[in-house]
Design a protein around this motif. Structure first.
Motif, PDB file in Angstrom:
ATOM      1  N   TYR A 124     -11.087 -11.850  -8.936  1.00 26.86           N
ATOM      2  CA  TYR A 124     -12.107 -12.618  -9.654  1.00 26.86           C
ATOM      3  C   TYR A 124     -11.944 -12.522 -11.162  1.00 26.86           C
ATOM      4  O   TYR A 124     -12.402 -13.403 -11.890  1.00 26.86           O
ATOM      5  CB  TYR A 124     -13.501 -12.194  -9.203  1.00 26.86           C
TER       6      TYR A 124
ATOM      7  N   ARG B 110     -14.756 -10.305 -15.914  1.00 26.56           N
ATOM      8  CA  ARG B 110     -15.091 -11.698 -15.618  1.00 26.56           C
ATOM      9  C   ARG B 110     -16.329 -12.125 -16.406  1.00 26.56           C
ATOM     10  O   ARG B 110     -16.389 -13.242 -16.919  1.00 26.56           O
ATOM     11  CB  ARG B 110     -15.333 -11.889 -14.118  1.00 26.56           C
TER      12      ARG B 110
ATOM     13  N   TRP C  26     -18.895 -13.021  -7.942  1.00 25.09           N
ATOM     14  CA  TRP C  26     -18.739 -14.111  -8.901  1.00 25.09           C
ATOM     15  C   TRP C  26     -20.014 -14.924  -9.054  1.00 25.09           C
ATOM     16  O   TRP C  26     -20.283 -15.475 -10.137  1.00 25.09           O
ATOM     17  CB  TRP C  26     -17.586 -15.025  -8.481  1.00 25.09           C
TER      18      TRP C  26
END
Length: 232
Positions: free
Chosen positions: A171, A139, A102
């Motif tokens: 995520y 993401r 992330w």
């Protein structure tokens, strides 16, 4: 050039920060321990030099054994350098598949202000990831949209995507929940309607509500109502 950049990176390593970083990105095995401001500063220096040579060499070398900071630096340079959109896209096409946490995703995307200058082009580009099976490609798409496209033109499509994304990756789900929070602050009625008629999985649905309720920009009355929409 790449070896010279690596030498400069090793001079920025802080062992104490390495331990801190690994706690934030526990699944990341290869961490040097360089603070983000130092990486941003290095990226700006590279942009003033021969960034094209750096990007060609760096992207050629990226792999499973690359350090977290090496991947991050490439993403930062792509965002900071001045270039035509087709050239930037060619670098992004090579960079995005290497995103594996992330921190690289969000820190890189945050600096991609170029997307706001040509919104039609870059929103269409992001949509190409909507059917990806990769956790961090999804993401990357949704956090990019959250960072640069939560406006009157794109809100309906972003909310629709949030409702449609199906992936078991933690995520990805958290990216969707975070995006819904940002959408709620800017477009509460539209986002509330999505939550009321949500087709999201229970985790993402409840996490989105949780994140909205954590916002100081949402009234106590709204928070109470949203809490009643949580699934058991």
């Amino acid at each position: 050039m790449l070896e010279a950049i690596r030498d400069r990176m090793h001079s920025l390593v802080e062992e104490d920060y390495k331990e801190f970083s690994q706690k934030l990105i526990p699944d990341e095995k290869h961490v040097l321990g360089i603070r983000l401001p130092a990486l941003r500063k290095l990226a700006k220096e590279i942009v003033k030099e021969d960034f094209r040579t750096y990007l060609q060499e760096a992207l050629d070398e990226l792999g499973e054994d690359s350090f977290h900071e090496e991947i991050m630096l490439a993403g930062l340079v792509i965002g900071a350098a001045k270039m035509e959109r087709e050239e930037r896209r060619s670098y992004l096409d090579r960079f995005v598949p290497h995103i594996r946490n992330w921190a690289v995703c969000d820190s890189s995307v945050n600096g991609y202000k170029f997307m706001e200058k040509e919104p039609d082009y870059w929103f269409s580009y992001l949509l190409e990831f909507k059917n990806s099976k990769e956790e961090f490609e999804l993401r990357y798409m949704i956090v990019s949209m959250m960072s640069h496209f939560v406006d009157e033109t794109h809100i309906d499509e972003i909310l629709s995507l949030c409702n449609e994304i199906r992936h078991e990756g933690y995520y990805t789900k958290m990216g969707v929940a975070w995006t819904i929070q940002v959408c709620y602050v800017k477009f509460p009625e539209k986002t509330r309607s999505l939550i009321e008629n949500s087709a999201m999985d229970d985790f993402t649905h409840n996490k989105a509500i949780q994140k909205i309720r954590e916002s100081y920009r949402v009234s106590p009355e709204e928070k109470a109502y949203l809490n009643s929409l949580k699934r058991k």
